[in-house]
Design a protein around this motif. Sequence first.
Motif, short mmCIF file in Angstrom:
data_model
loop_
_atom_site.label_atom_id
_atom_site.label_comp_id
_atom_site.label_asym_id
_atom_site.label_seq_id
_atom_site.Cartn_x
_atom_site.Cartn_y
_atom_site.Cartn_z
N GLN A 270 0.83 -1.21 0.00
CA GLN A 270 0.00 0.00 0.00
C GLN A 270 0.87 1.26 0.00
OE1 GLN A 270 -3.23 0.09 -0.44
NE2 GLN A 270 -3.50 -2.12 -0.37
N ARG A 271 1.97 1.24 0.74
CA ARG A 271 2.87 2.41 0.74
C ARG A 271 3.46 2.63 -0.65
NH1 ARG A 271 0.77 1.77 4.78
NH2 ARG A 271 -0.70 2.95 3.50
N GLU A 274 0.86 4.18 -2.87
CA GLU A 274 0.74 5.61 -2.54
C GLU A 274 1.87 6.41 -3.19
OE1 GLU A 274 0.68 5.83 1.68
OE2 GLU A 274 -1.42 5.22 1.87
N ARG A 275 3.08 5.87 -3.15
CA ARG A 275 4.23 6.56 -3.73
C ARG A 275 4.03 6.76 -5.23
NH1 ARG A 275 8.84 5.87 -6.37
NH2 ARG A 275 8.41 3.68 -6.82
N GLY A 277 1.23 7.28 -6.60
CA GLY A 277 0.06 8.10 -6.82
C GLY A 277 -1.23 7.32 -7.00
N LYS A 279 -4.40 5.34 -5.38
CA LYS A 279 -5.16 5.31 -4.14
C LYS A 279 -5.13 3.89 -3.57
CE LYS A 279 -9.68 6.40 -2.15
NZ LYS A 279 -11.06 6.88 -2.44
N PRO A 280 -4.72 3.71 -2.30
CA PRO A 280 -4.66 2.36 -1.70
C PRO A 280 -6.04 1.71 -1.71
CG PRO A 280 -3.50 3.95 -0.33
CD PRO A 280 -4.24 4.75 -1.37
N CYS A 286 -4.43 -4.24 -9.10
CA CYS A 286 -3.43 -3.18 -8.93
C CYS A 286 -2.23 -3.45 -9.84
CB CYS A 286 -3.00 -3.05 -7.47
SG CYS A 286 -1.78 -4.24 -6.92
#
Length: 394
Positions: A270-271, A274-275, A277, A279-280, A286
């Motif tokens: 998830q981090r 986020e990095r 851009g 949305k988690p 994904c």
Amino acid sequence: MRPRAGSKALIREINEALVLDVVRAHRPVARARIATETGLSPATVTGITSRLLGAGLLTETDAVRSTGGRPARLLDLGTDAVLAAGVRLSDTDAYVVLVDLRGDVVASHQEPLTSTRPQDVGESVARAVAVAAASRASSTLIGVGVAVSGVVDQQYGIVRHSGSMGWENVPLQRQLTALLETPVVLDSYVNSVASGLLLFDGGLAGRNLMIFSVGASLGASVVVEGRIHRGFSGTAGGFAHSRVGTDAGRPCHCGAEDCLETWASHWGIQRELERRGVKPGSLVGCDDDVIASAADSLGTAVANAAKMFGPERVVVAFTPEMNVPALTAGTEEVFRRQYAHGTTPPPALEIAATGPSSHASGAAYTVLARLFTADTADTSDADATGARGTVTAG
């Protein structure tokens, strides 16, 4: 040699644990087999089982006829007299289950956390256990097991590190014992899962295993000859903060960079999203390269750990949010590839699903396990020893 004070009570406690353990492993079972398995005399077995029946820890089943003589009444574990509570802590809630001696869940309750401050968490756990226990008020609660994601020093009751909770060296056992006024045992998620497997899967007795937990965080349980190896300060299985050759500068909650946690845990993925851009959210759909990198890092790390230890079986258990085909299948493929040119065959690999109920039940099993374990540390003054190191009396 003069016996130590309390040695008779100790002998009785050990023998009761041995009897309960045989019933657990072979239930339902005849008294004659208990005597054979433990090395205790028939008279001693009769006395012990009578006490355990009176306490509700054992129950008698229907009689079965042997080859001759009176029909034997088989013994099974009781279901109503005593219960153990298991709590699975996350950063959002405390999920509690009550289990009976047979390992069956008989009640559950979920309590939201107001914060992850240890004091607030303790109060939420106490409320959750009280609500669950109230539904079985006629049973005695013998203890509470608590599973926390991270590094847990079970011996001293301290959560050494939990990234999901934001904790460092939290003496949670002492705090909860005061609030609950009952014995409390702490463990990690993955060791709780291992406890359940060891207690209720008879085929794992005496085996060498590695169990990996893949969820919000990562963890590993090292099982040596049927017993969890915890290492110094509970640090055995420090899987999450190993590195597998990556060098991308991903910061970890432990303060280091590029720990496996940053690549293959739900938190780490998830981090990274986020990095980028993104949305988690759900891992389904994904970025393919994020999942591929997670599978590559995880499968390689599991294989490296297994090669060091040499277990006969490896279990990789994925929590619901991580149980997506691209990750589970990719991890298995990478793991097997690591053994393609090895000189020894790979261990049996099992991909499994786990979750809050598994963690909470496993935490309760760590409490139950103490009823079935004979602690012979103080038995050097005992007069006689039977099979399996049992102490005979009566």
